[in-house]
Design a protein around this motif. Structure first.
Motif, short mmCIF file in Angstrom:
data_model
loop_
_atom_site.label_atom_id
_atom_site.label_comp_id
_atom_site.label_asym_id
_atom_site.label_seq_id
_atom_site.Cartn_x
_atom_site.Cartn_y
_atom_site.Cartn_z
N PRO A 87 0.84 -1.21 0.00
CA PRO A 87 0.00 0.00 0.00
C PRO A 87 0.88 1.27 0.00
CG PRO A 87 -0.54 -1.48 1.83
CD PRO A 87 0.79 -1.90 1.29
N SER A 88 0.26 2.37 -0.37
CA SER A 88 0.93 3.67 -0.30
C SER A 88 -0.10 4.73 0.01
CB SER A 88 1.66 3.99 -1.61
OG SER A 88 0.76 4.07 -2.69
N VAL A 89 0.36 5.83 0.59
CA VAL A 89 -0.53 6.93 0.98
C VAL A 89 -0.02 8.22 0.36
CG1 VAL A 89 -1.34 5.88 3.12
CG2 VAL A 89 0.77 7.21 3.14
N ALA A 90 -0.96 9.08 -0.05
CA ALA A 90 -0.64 10.42 -0.56
C ALA A 90 -0.95 11.42 0.54
CB ALA A 90 -1.45 10.72 -1.82
N LEU A 91 0.08 12.02 1.13
CA LEU A 91 -0.07 12.87 2.30
C LEU A 91 -0.22 14.34 1.88
CD1 LEU A 91 2.80 11.28 4.42
CD2 LEU A 91 0.37 10.72 4.50
N SER A 92 -1.16 15.04 2.53
CA SER A 92 -1.33 16.47 2.27
C SER A 92 -1.90 17.12 3.53
CB SER A 92 -2.26 16.72 1.08
OG SER A 92 -3.56 16.21 1.35
N ALA A 93 -1.67 18.43 3.65
CA ALA A 93 -2.14 19.18 4.82
C ALA A 93 -2.37 20.63 4.42
CB ALA A 93 -1.14 19.09 5.97
N THR A 94 -3.32 21.27 5.09
CA THR A 94 -3.61 22.69 4.89
C THR A 94 -3.78 23.34 6.25
OG1 THR A 94 -5.98 22.21 4.69
CG2 THR A 94 -4.70 22.38 2.65
N SER A 95 -3.61 24.66 6.29
CA SER A 95 -3.83 25.40 7.52
C SER A 95 -5.33 25.71 7.66
CB SER A 95 -3.02 26.70 7.52
OG SER A 95 -3.37 27.50 6.41
N ALA A 96 -5.69 26.37 8.74
CA ALA A 96 -7.11 26.64 9.00
C ALA A 96 -7.73 27.53 7.93
CB ALA A 96 -7.26 27.29 10.38
N ASP A 97 -6.92 28.41 7.32
CA ASP A 97 -7.45 29.30 6.28
C ASP A 97 -7.31 28.71 4.88
OD1 ASP A 97 -4.75 29.40 6.04
OD2 ASP A 97 -4.55 31.56 6.34
N GLY A 98 -6.95 27.44 4.77
CA GLY A 98 -6.85 26.78 3.48
C GLY A 98 -5.52 26.94 2.79
N ARG A 99 -4.56 27.60 3.41
CA ARG A 99 -3.25 27.78 2.80
C ARG A 99 -2.30 26.64 3.19
NH1 ARG A 99 -2.19 34.27 3.91
NH2 ARG A 99 -4.11 35.03 2.91
N ALA A 100 -1.16 26.62 2.51
CA ALA A 100 -0.14 25.63 2.84
C ALA A 100 0.43 25.95 4.22
CB ALA A 100 0.97 25.63 1.79
N PRO A 101 0.56 24.96 5.09
CA PRO A 101 1.01 25.23 6.46
C PRO A 101 2.52 25.31 6.61
CG PRO A 101 0.46 22.91 6.22
CD PRO A 101 0.16 23.55 4.89
N GLY A 102 3.25 25.30 5.51
CA GLY A 102 4.72 25.31 5.62
C GLY A 102 5.26 23.90 5.80
N ARG A 103 6.39 23.80 6.46
CA ARG A 103 7.03 22.51 6.64
C ARG A 103 6.24 21.66 7.65
NH1 ARG A 103 12.09 20.73 5.37
NH2 ARG A 103 12.89 18.91 6.50
N VAL A 104 5.91 20.45 7.25
CA VAL A 104 5.14 19.52 8.08
C VAL A 104 5.84 18.17 8.06
CG1 VAL A 104 2.95 18.31 8.37
CG2 VAL A 104 2.96 20.70 7.63
N ARG A 105 6.09 17.64 9.24
CA ARG A 105 6.63 16.29 9.31
C ARG A 105 5.53 15.33 9.75
NH1 ARG A 105 9.93 14.36 14.51
NH2 ARG A 105 8.57 15.13 16.18
N VAL A 106 5.71 14.03 9.43
CA VAL A 106 4.68 13.04 9.69
C VAL A 106 5.32 11.87 10.44
CG1 VAL A 106 2.92 11.55 8.69
CG2 VAL A 106 3.48 13.72 7.58
N LEU A 107 4.62 11.42 11.47
CA LEU A 107 5.02 10.25 12.24
C LEU A 107 4.08 9.11 11.93
CD1 LEU A 107 5.58 11.95 15.74
CD2 LEU A 107 7.24 11.67 13.90
#
Length: 278
Positions: free
Chosen positions: A80-100
């Motif tokens: 399996p594989s996952v496509a990771l994405s994240a946004t801030s509360a206002d819908g913008r890119a939240p900058g650098r994000v790490r995932v555990l």
């Protein structure tokens, strides 16, 4: 001659032993990878199984290597594989994000390509540069490819409201107001005394130039009265201003009294709580 023969035989024995040792080492590596890969595939630990299958294909004889290559195709199909994405509360890119992944680091920044993960239930923790975390729990089945995992970071909490003034702080200005009034009244009295003193000197100079030494007693007495009143006013003003200033700087804050016994409804309305001092 005999000595040379012994040296040659010794060298041959060393080479033979070394060749057998190397052959035995390759055999153990192949057998271990072959068996371990099968167990890992059964346990759905596909990432580790793939590494063992690659070792098996490169270290085993052709017959066993053929099995490892066939299993590798199955592992690649089921991985399996996952496509990771994240946004801030206002819908913008939240900058650098790490995932555990299950508490262990998975990626230090969100990649553009899907990330391979073993099948099963996993906890993905997204963490931005400010330390805010968002947790997503997913269950991956064999063959899930580029499963989208998108999270949204919450808005930053509003700043705490300023602390309410204490009762002592609120009462202090009122308690210090009347000493200021006393200082003000003293200043006015000082001004009146100064005015009367100056007026007496001006009037005396006028009498000297106009009628001295034959001025009337009433005119001379009026100057004495002005001087006396000015001296009294100045003295009272000085004392009042001094006392007011002393009290202003020596007043202590009021200590709030203990609350009277009473009752208060809790915010949720579930119960009553009694408050007071007895």
């Amino acid at each position: 001659m005999q000595r040379g023969l012994l040296v040659a035989v010794g060298a041959a024995v060393v080479l033979l032993v070394g060749s057998r040792a190397r052959a035995q080492g390759v055999g153990e590596t192949c057998a271990g990878a072959y068996e371990q890969a099968q167990q890992l595939v059964r346990d759905r630990a596909l990432l580790r199984a793939r590494a063992e299958l690659r070792l098996c294909a490169s270290s085993c004889p052709e017959t066993l290597a053929r099995d490892c290559k066939s299993w590798s195709e199955v592992v690649e199909r089921d991985m399996p594989s996952v496509a990771l994405s994240a946004t801030s509360a206002d819908g913008r890119a939240p900058g650098r994000v790490r995932v555990l992944l299950d508490g262990a680091p998975l990626v230090d920044a969100l990649p553009s390509a899907p990330v391979e993960v073993d099948p099963g239930r996993h906890t993905l923790t997204f963490e931005d540069a400010a330390g805010t975390r968002v947790v997503a729990v997913v269950t991956l089945s064999p063959g899930d490819k580029a499963l989208p995992i998108a999270v949204r970071f919450p808005a930053a909490p509003p700043p705490p409201p300023p602390p309410l003034p204490r009762a002592a702080d609120a009462a202090a200005p009122a308690r210090k107001r009347w000493p200021l009034v006393l200082v003000g009244a003293g200043a006015v009295a000082l001004g009146v005394g100064a005015f009367l003193g100056v007026k007496g000197h001006v009037d005396r100079g006028e009498l000297r130039s106009r009628c001295a030494p034959g001025c009337s007693a009433g005119e001379v007495e009026a100057i004495d009265v002005a001087w006396t009143a000015g001296a009294i006013s100045a003295g009272v003003g000085f004392v009042a201003a001094g006392v007011g200033a002393l009290l202003y700087f020596q007043l202590e804050p009021v200590v709030p009294a203990a609350p009277a016994p009473g009752s208060a409804l809790l915010p949720d309305g579930a119960a009553l709580s009694l408050r007071g001092a007895f």
